[in-house]
Design a protein around this motif. Structure first.
Motif: not given
Length: 87
Positions: A39-40, A42-44, A46-47, A50
């Motif tokens: 999850k971390k 994927k968040v990274r 996505n960041h 973005c």
């Protein structure tokens, strides 16, 4: 002697249950940690995506607007006597 043997047997069974329980907890925690790592990541990702999109938009905003062609300067020619100014 029989009493001591029974007590030892009970203690061993209890130890095995504790060890089995701790092992189960450890495996469960390992799975949770692995999911959190995924999850971390994927968040990274996505960041970063973005951020790149945001930077591209800022770049678009910062571009110089096209300059409008300057009007040609027309020299004022003085009017002579009796001439009419139609402007």
């Amino acid at each position: 002697m029989k009493k001591e043997l029974e007590d030892t047997q009970v203690a061993l069974e209890a130890s095995h249950k504790v060890i089995a329980g701790l092992t189960e907890i450890g495996l469960s925690m390992s799975k949770k940690i692995e999911r959190m790592k995924v999850k971390k990541q994927k968040v990274r990702e996505n960041h970063v995506e973005c951020h790149q999109k945001f930077q591209a938009r800022i770049g678009d905003w910062e571009e110089e607007p096209e300059e409008e062609p300057e009007e040609e300067e027309i020299e004022d020619i003085p009017l002579g006597e009796g001439e009419i100014d139609y402007e």
